[in-house]
Design a protein around this motif. Structure first.
Motif, PDB file in Angstrom:
ATOM      1  N   TYR A   1      29.350  44.604  33.733  1.00 43.71           N
ATOM      2  CA  TYR A   1      30.677  44.749  34.299  1.00 43.71           C
ATOM      3  C   TYR A   1      31.617  45.474  33.335  1.00 43.71           C
ATOM      4  CZ  TYR A   1      30.276  41.589  38.361  1.00 43.71           C
ATOM      5  OH  TYR A   1      29.962  41.011  39.569  1.00 43.71           O
TER       6      TYR A   1
ATOM      7  N   ASP B   1      35.560  43.303  36.141  1.00 40.85           N
ATOM      8  CA  ASP B   1      35.449  44.013  37.415  1.00 40.85           C
ATOM      9  C   ASP B   1      34.108  44.706  37.436  1.00 40.85           C
ATOM     10  OD1 ASP B   1      35.723  46.557  39.144  1.00 40.85           O
ATOM     11  OD2 ASP B   1      37.516  45.433  39.684  1.00 40.85           O
TER      12      ASP B   1
ATOM     13  N   HIS C   1      42.126  48.121  38.566  1.00 44.85           N
ATOM     14  CA  HIS C   1      40.746  47.680  38.764  1.00 44.85           C
ATOM     15  C   HIS C   1      40.273  48.198  40.111  1.00 44.85           C
ATOM     16  CE1 HIS C   1      42.451  44.719  41.524  1.00 44.85           C
ATOM     17  NE2 HIS C   1      43.306  44.430  40.566  1.00 44.85           N
ATOM     18  N   SER C   2      38.994  47.940  40.440  1.00 40.84           N
ATOM     19  CA  SER C   2      38.433  48.508  41.666  1.00 40.84           C
ATOM     20  C   SER C   2      38.777  47.718  42.913  1.00 40.84           C
ATOM     21  CB  SER C   2      36.909  48.585  41.539  1.00 40.84           C
ATOM     22  OG  SER C   2      36.343  47.295  41.679  1.00 40.84           O
TER      23      SER C   2
ATOM     24  N   THR D   1      37.785  44.328  43.058  1.00 40.02           N
ATOM     25  CA  THR D   1      37.003  43.092  42.959  1.00 40.02           C
ATOM     26  C   THR D   1      37.154  42.579  41.542  1.00 40.02           C
ATOM     27  OG1 THR D   1      35.415  44.073  44.514  1.00 40.02           O
ATOM     28  CG2 THR D   1      34.752  42.050  43.374  1.00 40.02           C
ATOM     29  N   ASP D   2      38.303  42.047  41.222  1.00 43.01           N
ATOM     30  CA  ASP D   2      38.599  41.673  39.848  1.00 43.01           C
ATOM     31  C   ASP D   2      38.574  40.157  39.687  1.00 43.01           C
ATOM     32  OD1 ASP D   2      42.141  41.389  39.878  1.00 43.01           O
ATOM     33  OD2 ASP D   2      40.844  41.787  41.596  1.00 43.01           O
ATOM     34  N   TYR D   3      38.319  39.748  38.472  1.00 39.81           N
ATOM     35  CA  TYR D   3      38.265  38.335  38.122  1.00 39.81           C
ATOM     36  C   TYR D   3      39.079  38.126  36.850  1.00 39.81           C
ATOM     37  CZ  TYR D   3      34.291  38.678  41.268  1.00 39.81           C
ATOM     38  OH  TYR D   3      33.485  38.940  42.358  1.00 39.81           O
TER      39      TYR D   3
END
Length: 131
Positions: free
Chosen positions: A32, A99, A115-116, A118-120
């Protein structure tokens, strides 16, 4: 389930060092894009240091270049931020982020472009630098 948990924050005198750790689960950190952002009281969240997906190159905010380093510890699946020569203006809550495609640490965090999609994020860890 992807989870991030930061640790290592604390109180340090100006000129000192700290290493922040972000323990990741649910994905492999080398696959990632991973990075660190920070937010000081009354200020917007900003990028600090990011590393591209698939163990890509690292990028740093101008304010931390030469003082901070981002790297991963593969056996422990963690993302580390080594901070040297800390300054009072480094005081902030530091957040770990991940991401699967990209993270942009240049400037202020923008939820539409940093970010794309789909971030955490971790819960954050406080770093306080005193004089």
């Amino acid at each position: 389930e992807v989870q991030l948990a930061e640790s290592g924050g604390g109180l340090v005198q100006a000129g000192g060092s700290l290493t922040l750790s972000c323990e990741a689960s649910g994905f492999t950190v080398d696959d990632y894009a991973v990075g660190w952002f920070r937010q000081a009281p009354g200020k917007e969240r900003e990028g600090v240091a990011c590393r591209g997906s698939n163990n890509g190159p690292a990028t740093y905010a101008e304010s931390v270049k030469g003082r901070f380093a981002i790297f991963t510890n593969n056996p422990k699946n963690t993302v580390l931020l080594r901070m040297n020569n800390l300054k009072m203006e480094d005081t902030a809550v530091y957040f770990c982020a991940a991401d699967p495609i990209l993270l942009d640490c240049s400037g202020t965090y923008d939820p539409t472009t940093s970010h794309s999609g789909t971030d955490y994020w971790g819960q954050g860890t406080q770093v306080t630098v005193s004089s």
